[in-house]
Each structure stands twice: as C-alpha cells, then as structure tokens.
Write an enzyme that holds these catalytic residues in place. Structure first.
Site, PDB file in Angstrom:
ATOM      1  N   CYS A 145       3.503  10.672  -3.706  1.00 32.72           N
ATOM      2  CA  CYS A 145       4.811  10.107  -3.321  1.00 32.72           C
ATOM      3  C   CYS A 145       5.644   9.660  -4.522  1.00 32.72           C
ATOM      4  O   CYS A 145       6.851   9.446  -4.398  1.00 32.72           O
ATOM      5  CB  CYS A 145       4.613   8.945  -2.363  1.00 32.72           C
ATOM      6  SG  CYS A 145       3.844   9.455  -0.824  1.00 32.72           S
ATOM      7  N   HIS A 161      11.126   4.748  -2.401  1.00 31.25           N
ATOM      8  CA  HIS A 161      10.368   5.733  -1.631  1.00 31.25           C
ATOM      9  C   HIS A 161      10.275   5.213  -0.195  1.00 31.25           C
ATOM     10  O   HIS A 161      10.049   4.027   0.038  1.00 31.25           O
ATOM     11  CB  HIS A 161       8.973   5.893  -2.235  1.00 31.25           C
ATOM     12  CG  HIS A 161       8.031   6.637  -1.338  1.00 31.25           C
ATOM     13  ND1 HIS A 161       8.352   7.868  -0.811  1.00 31.25           N
ATOM     14  CD2 HIS A 161       6.803   6.308  -0.838  1.00 31.25           C
ATOM     15  CE1 HIS A 161       7.347   8.278  -0.045  1.00 31.25           C
ATOM     16  NE2 HIS A 161       6.408   7.350  -0.047  1.00 31.25           N
ATOM     17  N   ASN A 211       8.179   9.536   6.198  1.00 33.61           N
ATOM     18  CA  ASN A 211       7.733   9.590   4.799  1.00 33.61           C
ATOM     19  C   ASN A 211       7.671  11.058   4.369  1.00 33.61           C
ATOM     20  O   ASN A 211       6.807  11.801   4.834  1.00 33.61           O
ATOM     21  CB  ASN A 211       6.362   8.931   4.692  1.00 33.61           C
ATOM     22  CG  ASN A 211       5.824   8.906   3.264  1.00 33.61           C
ATOM     23  OD1 ASN A 211       6.341   9.595   2.391  1.00 33.61           O
ATOM     24  ND2 ASN A 211       4.767   8.138   3.047  1.00 33.61           N
TER      25      ASN A 211
HETATM   26  O1  UT7 Z   1       3.681   6.974   0.912  1.00 33.96           O
HETATM   27  C1  UT7 Z   1       2.394   6.653   0.536  1.00 33.96           C
HETATM   28  C2  UT7 Z   1       2.040   5.305   0.868  1.00 33.96           C
HETATM   29  N1  UT7 Z   1       1.728   5.121   2.257  1.00 33.96           N
HETATM   30  C3  UT7 Z   1       2.099   3.997   2.800  1.00 33.96           C
HETATM   31  O2  UT7 Z   1       2.784   3.240   2.188  1.00 33.96           O
HETATM   32  C4  UT7 Z   1       1.598   3.647   4.179  1.00 33.96           C
HETATM   33  C5  UT7 Z   1       1.178   2.212   4.158  1.00 33.96           C
HETATM   34  N2  UT7 Z   1       0.663   1.693   5.418  1.00 33.96           N
HETATM   35  C6  UT7 Z   1       1.425   1.559   6.526  1.00 33.96           C
HETATM   36  O3  UT7 Z   1       2.576   1.924   6.581  1.00 33.96           O
HETATM   37  C7  UT7 Z   1       0.796   0.864   7.705  1.00 33.96           C
HETATM   38  O4  UT7 Z   1      -0.413   0.271   7.320  1.00 33.96           O
HETATM   39  C8  UT7 Z   1       0.551   1.789   8.910  1.00 33.96           C
HETATM   40  C9  UT7 Z   1       1.875   2.151   9.554  1.00 33.96           C
HETATM   41  C10 UT7 Z   1      -0.177   3.048   8.447  1.00 33.96           C
HETATM   42  C11 UT7 Z   1      -0.288   1.081   9.972  1.00 33.96           C
HETATM   43  O5  UT7 Z   1       0.343  -0.129  10.369  1.00 33.96           O
HETATM   44  P1  UT7 Z   1      -0.508  -1.469  10.477  1.00 33.96           P
HETATM   45  O6  UT7 Z   1       0.391  -2.502  10.992  1.00 33.96           O
HETATM   46  O7  UT7 Z   1      -1.152  -1.697   9.116  1.00 33.96           O
HETATM   47  O8  UT7 Z   1      -1.560  -1.117  11.587  1.00 33.96           O
HETATM   48  P2  UT7 Z   1      -3.162  -1.083  11.479  1.00 33.96           P
HETATM   49  O9  UT7 Z   1      -3.613   0.073  10.671  1.00 33.96           O
HETATM   50  O10 UT7 Z   1      -3.627  -2.457  11.125  1.00 33.96           O
HETATM   51  O11 UT7 Z   1      -3.544  -0.796  12.981  1.00 33.96           O
HETATM   52  C12 UT7 Z   1      -3.278  -1.741  14.050  1.00 33.96           C
HETATM   53  C13 UT7 Z   1      -3.677  -1.121  15.364  1.00 33.96           C
HETATM   54  C14 UT7 Z   1      -5.065  -0.487  15.325  1.00 33.96           C
HETATM   55  O12 UT7 Z   1      -5.680  -0.735  16.584  1.00 33.96           O
HETATM   56  P3  UT7 Z   1      -6.817  -1.856  16.726  1.00 33.96           P
HETATM   57  O13 UT7 Z   1      -7.899  -1.466  15.763  1.00 33.96           O
HETATM   58  O14 UT7 Z   1      -6.127  -3.149  16.349  1.00 33.96           O
HETATM   59  O15 UT7 Z   1      -7.185  -1.771  18.166  1.00 33.96           O
HETATM   60  C15 UT7 Z   1      -4.787   0.979  15.202  1.00 33.96           C
HETATM   61  O16 UT7 Z   1      -5.797   1.791  15.757  1.00 33.96           O
HETATM   62  O17 UT7 Z   1      -2.790  -0.056  15.712  1.00 33.96           O
HETATM   63  C16 UT7 Z   1      -3.531   1.122  16.006  1.00 33.96           C
HETATM   64  N3  UT7 Z   1      -2.728   2.273  15.625  1.00 33.96           N
HETATM   65  C17 UT7 Z   1      -1.855   2.875  16.450  1.00 33.96           C
HETATM   66  N4  UT7 Z   1      -1.492   2.608  17.720  1.00 33.96           N
HETATM   67  C18 UT7 Z   1      -0.551   3.397  18.269  1.00 33.96           C
HETATM   68  C19 UT7 Z   1      -2.716   2.930  14.439  1.00 33.96           C
HETATM   69  N5  UT7 Z   1      -1.841   3.940  14.476  1.00 33.96           N
HETATM   70  C20 UT7 Z   1      -1.291   3.932  15.702  1.00 33.96           C
HETATM   71  C21 UT7 Z   1      -0.322   4.711  16.347  1.00 33.96           C
HETATM   72  N6  UT7 Z   1       0.022   4.409  17.621  1.00 33.96           N
HETATM   73  N7  UT7 Z   1       0.294   5.751  15.727  1.00 33.96           N
END
Ligand code: UT7
Length: 323
Positions: free
Chosen positions: A113, A250, A280
C-alpha cells in the site's frame, strides 16, 4: 536545485461497481457492518480480462494528456503494484508499450500500500540526480484477483483502480523552483510480515495467493506509524500541521483516517477521502485521491500536499509536495 514538479495527473477506475449489499449476498456480512467499521460503501472491480496494465495505461494516458506531452518524452516509468499482470516482466513495460514511451526505462516497485510514495521517492531521486527529466509515477492494482471471496475479514475491504502523475525536472530561482517534491520519508519493518501478506508467490508455492491480515493489530500500528511519518515530513521541512493545505492519505479505513487526523490535530476537512467509494486500492489509492482533489480544484498550484501510507511488509512512508 532540481525539483520534481507535478505536470499532470490521471486516474482510472473499472466500470463495474460492487456495493456492500452485493457482497452480503455471498459472504456473511452487512452494509451496516462495513460502513460502520470501515466507511466503505462500494468498490470498483476489474472486468474479466482487464489487467493491472490496462488500468495503469488509462491513468497514464490521462496524466500525459494533462501534462501536454506524449509517451516519447518520458524517461522513466515507475509502477507501484502488488498485483502485476505476470510474475515477470514488469507490468510497467506493458504500460510503456501501450503509451509508446519507447525511450523510457520502466520497472515495477513492490511496497504494497506504500507503493505510490515509494515510487514517487525513486522517481524524484532519479530526477534530482539528473538521470531522468520526465517521469511517470503510477500506482495500479487489481486486488480483486488476490482476495479470498469467502473471507469476510478481508474481501470487503479492497478495490481495483489506478492513478499516477507526470513529474518533470525544474530548476532555477523563482516561484516555480518552490514547487515540486520537497521530501520523501520511507520505512520498512520485515518483522511484521505475518500481520499482512499474500499466502502465495512464485518462489513459495507457484500461485499468486490471497490476502491474509490481522486487521485489528494492523489498524493499531497504522495510526501510530502514520502520524509519526507525517511528523517526520513536517519536521524535515520546518513546517507545522497548520501549514498543510491537503493531507492525502492512503485510503484503508475511514476510522484510520479519523484517528490519524485526531492524533495529528488536523481538521478532517483538510483530508482527501475516497475510501467510501474506492475502498482500499493499495498502491493506487493515493494517486486516485490526488486525481480527484486536483481535478475538482480543491488542490491548487502552490498548495502544500502531504501524503502518507502504510501497508504490508510493513512499509510506511510520507511525502511533502508543493503542488
Ligand atoms: O492497507 C493496508 C492496511 N490495512 C489496514 O489498514 C486494515 C486495518 N484494519 C482494519 O481496517 C480493521 O481492523 C478491519 C476493518 C479489518 C476490522 O475492523 P475491526 O473493528 O478491527 O473488527 P475486528 O477484526 O475486531 O472484528 C470484530 C467482529 C469479529 O466478530 P467477533 O469475533 O467479535 O464475533 C469479526 O469476525 O466483526 C467480525 N467481522 C465481520 N462482521 C461482518 C469481521 N469482518 C466482518 C465483516 N462483516 N465483513
């Protein structure tokens, strides 16, 4: 002193738009979850047969047209991409062929990225050293091809697209000498590999692989590293946050943009945001955002533009540019 001044810019997004509701039809997610956690509403996805080189070529043609030059004037093409057409040769050489830049040297640069800022830094150094006078700096990706479409934690986050700028050497005194790339700041940390990577490669297992990410930890580190690297760009040039006319980050997640803005103490109204419509697009996200803000004349000649990015590797980087 020689400076690399932006003479033209361009971008391209594939026609097909995939909404969050479209994704919810085949993966366990929802429009509300994606919007709330990421700010993403939709993404563009390349058509069958449409490759990274096609996206990059469309962006390059627009940038050349805006700069008022043709391909034969280009000395250097640097294409930031993690999704090349083929393992080799460089996708940049395809773009070179398509735009008729037969005099140029052309190569790809892989910094995930952060690829566009890395490519900008390389081109700027070529220009400062007198090894090139006209450079095409591109970021182009087809991340849709390396997603596991059954993994809701990654497949909702990415999109396809391309963008780029034409840089030209300018020297001498006067106002034009104040324009151009002021500084670039690049970092990498290979110890963080396992937090974000594609689980394939020619040497590893002879497949392209798909994106694997520990999103929460990447998020946490992104905010810290991005505000640090912007500080570095400001300190390096004797600027303060209030000097920034436009921050072009980004575009990974709207919450990362908001948290970084808060940490830095910069108004969200000074930030170019496209993540809602583009998602992204990795190395393409900054030139796509630049294209949008320069085309609608938010970014004007003489504005101080600061770009920042962070991605797999980890790599992270910033650039200060007088537009
Ligand atoms: O460009 C390169 C760099 N990349 C980034 O900068 C990405 C950085 N990370 C992020 O943007 C975020 O961490 C994410 C968007 C990937 C995830 O958001 P989050 O608020 O950190 O969610 P999480 O991973 O803590 O997940 C929370 C819950 C989980 O369920 P449980 O374990 O609490 O039951 C996930 O399984 O949300 C669930 N979850 C989803 N639910 C519905 C994860 N993805 C999804 C989804 N739809 N697409």
């Amino acid at each position: 002193m020689i400076r690399s001044v932006v003479q033209g810019w361009g971008a391209y997004l594939p026609e097909k738009i995939v909404t969050n509701d479209d994704l919810a039809k085949f993966v366990d997610t929802s429009d509300s979850w994606i919007r709330e956690r990421t700010g993403i509403c939709q993404r563009h996805v390349a058509a069958d047969g449409e490759m990274t080189s096609d996206l990059a070529t469309n962006a390059a043609r627009q940038a050349l047209e805006r700069a008022g030059i043709d391909g034969l004037e280009v000395d250097l093409i640097v294409l930031g991409t993690a999704t090349p057409d083929e393992t080799f040769p460089a996708t940049a050489t395809r773009v070179q062929e398509y735009i008729g830049a037969h005099r140029a040297c052309a190569f790809d640069l892989q910094a995930a990225c952060s690829g566009f800022i890395y490519a900008l830094a390389v081109a700027d150094n070529f220009i400062r050293l007198g090894q090139a006078r006209t450079a095409l700096v591109l970021g182009a990706e087809t991340f849709s091809r390396i997603l596991d479409w059954s993994d809701r934690t990654t497949c909702v986050l990415f999109g396809d697209g391309a963008g780029g700028v034409v840089l030209r050497a300018e020297e001498g005194e006067g106002s034009s000498a104040d324009r151009g790339v002021l500084s670039t700041h690049l970092h990498s940390d290979g110890r963080q590999h396992d937090l974000l990577y594609a689980d394939g490669g020619p040497s590893l297992n002879q497949v392209a692989g798909v994106v694997r990410m520990e999103g929460r930890e990447v998020f946490r580190q992104a905010v810290a590293k991005l505000s640090q690297v912007v500080d570095e760009a400001l300190e390096g040039n004797g600027f303060s946050v209030s000097d920034i006319d436009w921050l072009v980050p980004h575009q990974a997640n709207k919450r990362i943009l908001d948290s970084t803005a808060k940490k830095m103490g910069i108004g969200i109204d000074k930030m170019v945001v496209t993540v809602d419509r583009h998602a992204n697009t990795s190395a393409a996200s900054i030139p796509l955002a630049l294209n949008e803000a320069a085309s609608d004349q938010r970014i004007k000649e003489g504005d101080l533009v600061v770009m920042e990015a962070m991605g797999a590797g980890f790599t992270w980087a910033s650039a200060a540019l007088r537009w």
